[in-house]
Design a protein around this motif. Structure first.
Motif, PDB file in Angstrom:
ATOM      1  N   TRP A 196    -108.390  80.697  21.130  1.00  0.00           N
ATOM      2  CA  TRP A 196    -108.337  80.214  22.520  1.00  0.00           C
ATOM      3  C   TRP A 196    -107.417  78.988  22.659  1.00  0.00           C
ATOM      4  O   TRP A 196    -106.455  79.003  23.420  1.00  0.00           O
ATOM      5  CB  TRP A 196    -109.756  79.874  23.000  1.00  0.00           C
ATOM      6  CG  TRP A 196    -109.812  79.211  24.340  1.00  0.00           C
ATOM      7  CD1 TRP A 196    -109.003  79.462  25.419  1.00  0.00           C
ATOM      8  CD2 TRP A 196    -110.729  78.171  24.747  1.00  0.00           C
ATOM      9  NE1 TRP A 196    -109.358  78.637  26.469  1.00  0.00           N
ATOM     10  CE2 TRP A 196    -110.409  77.840  26.092  1.00  0.00           C
ATOM     11  CE3 TRP A 196    -111.780  77.502  24.113  1.00  0.00           C
ATOM     12  CZ2 TRP A 196    -111.095  76.867  26.806  1.00  0.00           C
ATOM     13  CZ3 TRP A 196    -112.475  76.538  24.837  1.00  0.00           C
ATOM     14  CH2 TRP A 196    -112.138  76.219  26.160  1.00  0.00           C
ATOM     15  N   LEU A 197    -107.727  77.908  21.918  1.00  0.00           N
ATOM     16  CA  LEU A 197    -106.999  76.659  22.148  1.00  0.00           C
ATOM     17  C   LEU A 197    -105.686  76.566  21.374  1.00  0.00           C
ATOM     18  O   LEU A 197    -104.653  76.219  21.950  1.00  0.00           O
ATOM     19  CB  LEU A 197    -107.893  75.460  21.815  1.00  0.00           C
ATOM     20  CG  LEU A 197    -109.115  75.251  22.717  1.00  0.00           C
ATOM     21  CD1 LEU A 197    -109.918  74.045  22.256  1.00  0.00           C
ATOM     22  CD2 LEU A 197    -108.714  75.103  24.188  1.00  0.00           C
ATOM     23  N   GLN A 248    -110.680  77.183  32.195  1.00  0.00           N
ATOM     24  CA  GLN A 248    -111.133  78.172  31.207  1.00  0.00           C
ATOM     25  C   GLN A 248    -112.401  77.692  30.503  1.00  0.00           C
ATOM     26  O   GLN A 248    -113.307  78.482  30.221  1.00  0.00           O
ATOM     27  CB  GLN A 248    -110.026  78.450  30.175  1.00  0.00           C
ATOM     28  CG  GLN A 248    -108.806  79.114  30.802  1.00  0.00           C
ATOM     29  CD  GLN A 248    -107.625  79.234  29.840  1.00  0.00           C
ATOM     30  OE1 GLN A 248    -107.694  78.852  28.681  1.00  0.00           O
ATOM     31  NE2 GLN A 248    -106.523  79.785  30.334  1.00  0.00           N
ATOM     32  N   SER A 278    -106.408  74.595  30.610  1.00  0.00           N
ATOM     33  CA  SER A 278    -107.596  74.797  29.774  1.00  0.00           C
ATOM     34  C   SER A 278    -108.897  74.410  30.462  1.00  0.00           C
ATOM     35  O   SER A 278    -109.937  75.005  30.178  1.00  0.00           O
ATOM     36  CB  SER A 278    -107.470  73.998  28.468  1.00  0.00           C
ATOM     37  OG  SER A 278    -106.318  74.424  27.768  1.00  0.00           O
TER      38      SER A 278
END
Ligand code: FAQ
Length: 310
Positions: A125-126, A234, A231
């Motif tokens: 994800w990151l 999310q 982000s």
């Protein structure tokens, strides 16, 4: 003469056309590209290790095959990037030697340990999210082979990001213990991920020239801000928080404000003193040394059959 060549080079950049391997280019341009592309390639190859550590412990056959595919993709990215560096006259084995001898860098992010399986999801994800943010503009980089390699790499990185997010979504639907694992992983990876974008603009020696040459299209701080803005929503959907009490939407600028990064930590990690630097490099060195016989055998075989008609 050189002035005419430089004029042609500048005109190519001004028209936003690509510089190709056989075109004349200033030595500084070539050097900067070799530096950036090699670092990028090294990052992909070293970047196989943190997630690779979970290949044998992934909780199901499905999770194992997804992770295996992702880690193999990273190897592929390293290969396209080393090929792009070769079009600039660099030698792949020499670049690996420079990495192992710590004469060239790789991304700071891969010097942190993957302590739980949730780290695999958070890296997708990151870390892949940050990689995409940084690399999508590089698809328009002025050097043709680098820009073209980036197109395919970015497509694969978006798949990687989604697999990470999907993994985390699944864990967040699980038990309290699983949710705690996800939050703990987010807490550990958030700040190091922001450091991937490089030093702040006022301490970034390469940005101005790289932007003038069209190698980079945005500054480090611009991309870091874009990533934070992307982000936060999310994280809300996922149900986790970032470990930053200063993180706050600023309606005046339309961006999220965020706290100060620990640039001393960044310097330590880039300088070789991060938690996993020694292990990452030792493994890479062992892979080079232990597998040297394969290269030697393949080279000897190719020599023996040189000129043979297939
Ligand atoms: N770590 O003047 P600047 C991935 C160095 S994504 C270590 O700002 P520049 C995918 C920098 O090299 C990660 N060193 O430099 C994946 C320079 O040192 P030098 C790879 C850093 O080049 C996901 C010095 O500090 N992505 O692998 C870092 O203009 C999951 C001064 O900095 C790329 O490489 C750092 N974080 O900007 C894989 C993207 N930041 O060379 C597996 C392409 C800076 O003068 C699993 N690269 N340094 O000795 C770039 O966009 C740029 O090179 C930057 C740095 C933005 C990284």
């Amino acid at each position: 003469d050189e002035a005419a060549l430089l004029e042609q080079f500048d005109a190519t950049l001004a028209a936003d056309h690509r510089i190709e391997p056989r075109d004349w280019m200033p030595e500084g341009y070539r050097k900067t590209l070799i530096r950036q592309v090699a670092q990028h390639a090294h990052s992909e190859i070293i970047g196989m290790q943190p997630e690779g550590d979970w290949l044998l412990a992934a909780p199901s056959l499905r999770r194992k095959s997804v992770l295996l595919a992702k880690v193999q993709d990273e190897a592929g990215h390293g290969m396209y990037l080393y090929s792009a560096a070769e079009t600039l006259g660099a030698d792949r084995a020499d670049l690996t030697d420079k990495l192992v001898e710590q004469k060239q860098k790789y991304s700071s992010i891969f010097n942190y340990p993957t302590l739980s399986y949730a780290d695999v999801g958070v890296i997708g994800w990151l870390v892949d999210g940050a990689a995409i943010c940084n690399q999508v503009p590089l698809c328009r980089s002025s050097y043709g082979p680098y820009a073209r390699a980036m197109i395919r790499i970015c497509k694969e990185e978006s798949f990687h990001q989604r697999q990470g997010y999907e993994l985390l979504m699944t864990m967040m639907r699980g038990t309290d213990e699983q949710r705690a694992m996800v939050q703990d992983a987010v807490d550990r990876w958030w700040w190091p991920t922001l450091m991937m974008f490089g030093p702040p603009d006022e301490h970034s020696p390469n940005t101005a020239q790289s932007m003038a040459w069209g190698i980079k299209r945005h500054t480090n701080d611009e991309l870091r801000q874009k990533f934070v803005d992307m982000s936060v929503p999310q994280a809300e959907v996922l149900g986790v928080t970032f470990p930053d009490p200063e993180l706050e939407f600023d309606p005046e600028t339309g961006h999220y404000r965020f706290g100060k990064l620990d640039w001393e930590e960044f310097k330590r990690v880039v300088g070789g003193q991060g938690p996993m630097n020694a292990i990452r490099l030792a493994r890479r060195r062992a892979a080079r040394d232990d597998n040297a016989w394969v290269t030697e055998a393949a080279t000897a075989y190719a020599r023996k059959h040189e000129g043979a008609v297939a």
